[in-house]
Design an enzyme around this catalytic site. Structure first.
Site, PDB file in Angstrom:
ATOM      1  N   CYS A 169       0.807  -1.220   0.000  1.00 26.62           N
ATOM      2  CA  CYS A 169       0.000   0.000   0.000  1.00 26.62           C
ATOM      3  C   CYS A 169       0.845   1.276   0.000  1.00 26.62           C
ATOM      4  O   CYS A 169       0.412   2.305  -0.504  1.00 26.62           O
ATOM      5  CB  CYS A 169      -0.959   0.005   1.190  1.00 26.62           C
ATOM      6  SG  CYS A 169      -0.172  -0.286   2.776  1.00 26.62           S
TER       7      CYS A 169
ATOM      8  N   HIS B 289      -2.048   7.068   3.362  1.00 28.86           N
ATOM      9  CA  HIS B 289      -0.617   7.085   3.711  1.00 28.86           C
ATOM     10  C   HIS B 289       0.006   8.348   3.126  1.00 28.86           C
ATOM     11  O   HIS B 289      -0.050   8.575   1.917  1.00 28.86           O
ATOM     12  CB  HIS B 289       0.088   5.859   3.133  1.00 28.86           C
ATOM     13  CG  HIS B 289      -0.242   4.575   3.821  1.00 28.86           C
ATOM     14  ND1 HIS B 289      -1.016   4.505   4.966  1.00 28.86           N
ATOM     15  CD2 HIS B 289       0.110   3.287   3.539  1.00 28.86           C
ATOM     16  CE1 HIS B 289      -1.119   3.243   5.341  1.00 28.86           C
ATOM     17  NE2 HIS B 289      -0.460   2.480   4.502  1.00 28.86           N
TER      18      HIS B 289
END
Lengths: 351, 351, 351, 351
Positions: free
Chosen positions: A147, A240
């Site tokens: 990710c 993120h």
């Protein structure tokens, strides 16, 4: 057009739920089977966690199947967000019968498994020919990256093409959903950050080199620059954030970098794939952005665009910095795998 | 020994309150005057914010004075955590009559103002001679660095001495107390981080070079390496975490670096100054530390030691990474200034 | 005076660690044995969680024993923060040989088990006579209340004595440490609160009635008022905040209530027990207090005083409201149990 | 149908931005003017805070006007989320010329100002007749309640009708957006809650009585039950959670209460007003809900339904408890005012 029938493995997990959410009313795919572990035999609707995205009655009524190739009915495609150990063992078994698109880490670095970001390295799908031959699989196995890597590689691609990367140092501020559920205890993150995520730095330092590498005779020759990662877990739910320092062959001119990022398009955009955002990379002009809560859902397909800000040169010559944000559960997981499957479908690789 | 009488300017602010807290029962110093702004004329105890550290009756009963040299009685020493604009104007006025130790940013980079971390560059205090002469001051002006810089420079010093720094890239996760009070709105940080703090990166990129530079004839020749900063505000109350990448002249051997950091001592430790921690830098062996809530108060003088972890080599040759934590309100502000004053006192510079 | 030898069961848990921390250098007690579960056979120091309070070398070097009466050496006293199921089964087994002070919920409401807050109902210890007789135990079993109940009952006691309680409605904002470790996932509490804690409301609605009840022939006749609880989990690490509405027989006069709370003392204060705070209940005059981060550690024994604020009458006649804060891991768990043991020791009940 | 032209006062504030967001593409209304304070003369788009909801180019291009009746062009309706002091002074001035719908607190309790929740007390709009007459206004002034009151009164209405309320004790956990921007400092809420919000309890204890009262000759006779409020600020962005204890004339049967809440509909639902949710009150069956992050946007018009859970009887007879969640910026502010204006429009009160 007849829809392809798809199965989602580990569908009760936090990423599995994202797949199911995104595959409802999908123009190419139709949910045919969901597998789980502790919930086998129950209705899927009874296995959802409280924070699941909206999921309709049709999917809720599916019965959760065991995660085994024998338990899954004939489908055209299998999505796998399995945990590492399970993926290592089960994905090759599924690939004997099924086309598998995985965002598990287990097989990403295997020589004959393409590690795909559809906008970045669709050509790596040619590995599937030798792969099927070597293993005598009727199906196939395609991986999508970690990710944290997906957002990073999407931004490094136009930079590498334009300026030639020599070194990348990336510092991440990662959301808790990246650790699954239950994941990180509240007691660890209230008034706190954690400068460590197990195995994460190794993935961030290796996967982009394969993704940006050149595909050859049944293998990828990795890109030649170096990556150093410094990862942190922070108290955000999704998104993120990554601050990136790069050293480049050519001069890092901030205006040029912004233009390259804004102009970046890939095959998904050309093909108009359903999950392809109009802009894979959005550059924000604001001085204090991107920010996770404010920017993780922007763009034409929420969660699929990477948002970049604070592009600036230095320190020194031929280097620069920027900050990027990628929705870890969408672009960093389910969304990238679905986009990869859409691309494979268009290329006739799922028949 | 008779204690020196000290004044604290802007004593009602978040850093000012730290000064007052740390100066209670101090063996060298005695609180003689506190200045403020909106609270002038009130008892100090009535001006404290809810989150002030414990402050006793004696200090609470002092009357808040205006922040003006004329309003302050005869004292031996003035601590200044003034806001930038006020510091720019008022600190030189105070220096005409008083010895001033400041952690304001306004005058840090002025040629004849020593920018001091007592363990790192006490020799820079020689600038005070030419300073007093040039300005015809009876007093003097000494600065201490930005809260992010202090922890960083304390760690860079032994690294630079041992390996020779060529480049530093630092990514910070900074606590909200660094923005003062009220500071950062909750609405901006819940489920969020902000990759920007105004003017912070410029400070982080310049101050360490002065601190690690060589002092000469009335000026400092800055150190020659390059620094790139990428700063972030996160949802912690106290403790700036900084992940640092360095390129070095010599090989970055993690074991050696740990030894150098652990062995690092300065003049405050030799002199046994009251606010000097036994170890300026504590290296933690745990893989997931330092963490702000768990490590900001460790050491013999809580908040005065920098905690380092995750020392590791790479990527590539002659480079390495580590993570450090420094208590921004103590080591990064009031504590460093008080330690500087203790050193000056021992050297007879406050008489 | 020879110290009594004590064992702590489940010493590796979040409350177990608090016991060990508080029992170091205790004037009455000496740590002789620690038990655990997954960590059996390891050094205690190797089983601590990252957020453990400071624990010295002596305790760290103890070997973790199995949680079984046979595995524990001869000790004078056993502290039990066992999980419910384990406590239900094991505490009576331990009581055959040992004096057990428990903060587990399993046996709190058992007829012949005194449920003790030392300041509130020390007389209930007379239940130990019939208890030992009935079960033919050499040891004994004493319980301390749920973490939310302790703070509440400490405040209700002087109110009930002065005004006569008829109804109590309490709304809680509870810290995550109350759920143990790992406890509540970050993903559940970021930008969120949870209006539910399993079994908590039942405990809050029943335990105070036993504690404030009258002890008779081998049993307690519960107090006669009604309690309604509405519990919430919020994003704090330590300190349960409780807002309380009461209906009283007599008029609720806020000034009188403050006086009663401030004047409240119990046997621990009279005896000067080591863990007894000078004031069991501290009343803060500030309009916006108590607050968990600011007030959980105030008082002469940090974490042992309950802090009360916002005492006010109404709505209507004979009713009033207040807000209280109790440190759930100290006053709500380890601290109350240790204080209970200190009281039992003074009364000769541990010989 | 020609759209009515509307102005939003204080449009640059956090609630003002909600109005503008919700009024874009509104079927009845058209944004004609926006006023501000510090931003007067700037483009509206340049005055938005980072956390503003999505706002399109048309609104962004409006010029911010001064908040004065003379500065506003001819419009049919003015929405006022002014701060208290400004509202007190300016709303009557605006009402001379304009129909004003306000969610400011200043004039809510004025005798001839209807305090409206469209589902609850639309009949109170008859106060406008005497109001206009008394003040000789061409326009009118209608208020909507405090953000905490709206959700509460929506739930109390069907309860009062069915069971007869005698007493209400409500404990709130309120989001930071309720304090505006910048609002509550991060330093005050990290690892903390605050059991106090200035003036909030008075509003919660008085406004519902007017709303549920009976309208008569130019005034409202307030409902007769008592309300006690205990308010808390917690670390959430949006969504006020309220746990409510009620004493009722008739028996509180939980199943019946759920049915009454689920069946509750008002005039906005009958008229199919654009901002009316299908269900004003949604009852969730889950034991641990409602939760702010998960439930604040549910329903057919996100943010306009109140979500109720944990309906249960006791303690004692004729009493019960429940927890509700209302989106404070939508149902608690802009949304309710817009819904009120829609109702007035349908009734011909805006011509």
């Amino acid at each position: 057009m007849k829809k392809l029938r798809v199965a989602v493995l580990a569908a009760t997990g936090i990423v599995g739920q994202r797949y199911v959410h995104m595959l409802q009313d999908h123009p190419f795919f139709e949910l045919a089977a969901l597998t789980g572990n502790a919930s086998v035999g129950k209705r899927y609707g009874a296995s959802l966690t409280a924070n699941a995205p909206p999921i309709g009655e049709e999917a809720r009524n599916l019965k959760v199947l065991p995660t085994s190739p024998d338990a899954v009915p004939d489908v055209d495609l299998v999505f796998s967000p399995l945990p590492t150990e399970a993926a290592k063992k089960l994905e090759p078994q599924f690939a004997r019968r099924f086309n598998v698109v995985s965002d598990a880490s287990a097989n990403r670095m295997a020589e004959d498994v393409p590690l795909i970001i559809p906008e970045v390295n669709p050509s790596h799908l040619v590995l599937l020919g030798p792969q099927k031959e070597r293993h005598h699989w009727r199906g196939s196995l395609v991986s999508t990256p970690n990710c944290t890597v997906t957002g990073l590689a999407l931004v490094l691609k136009p930079l590498h093409d334009a300026l030639g990367l020599k070194k990348v140092v990336v510092s991440t501020l990662q959301a808790v959903s990246g650790a699954g559920y239950p994941g990180v205890p509240s007691l660890d993150l209230i008034d706190n950050v954690i400068p460590y995520i197990e195995y994460e730095e190794q993935k961030v330092e290796s996967e982009p080199l394969k993704i940006l590498g050149e595909v050859g005779e049944g293998a990828v020759s990795p890109a030649k620059f170096e990556i150093g990662a410094m990862v942190h877990r922070v108290s955000t739910t999704e998104g993120h954030l990554e601050s990136v320092y790069v050293e480049t062959e050519e001069e890092f001119d901030a205006d040029r970098v912004v233009d390259e990022l804004r102009g970046f398009r890939g095959e998904p955009q050309e093909l108009g794939l359903p999950t392809a955002p109009r802009e894979p990379v959005i550059v924000t002009p604001e001085v204090d952005r991107p920010q996770p809560r404010l920017d993780r859902d922007v763009g034409t397909v929420p969660g699929m665009s990477v948002v970049v800000g604070r592009v600036r040169a230095g320190p020194g010559r031929n280097s620069g910095r920027l900050t990027l944000l990628a929705h870890n559960s969408i672009r960093g997981a389910a969304g990238s795998a679905i986009l990869t499957a859409e691309l494979m479908h268009k290329r006739g690789l799922l028949e």
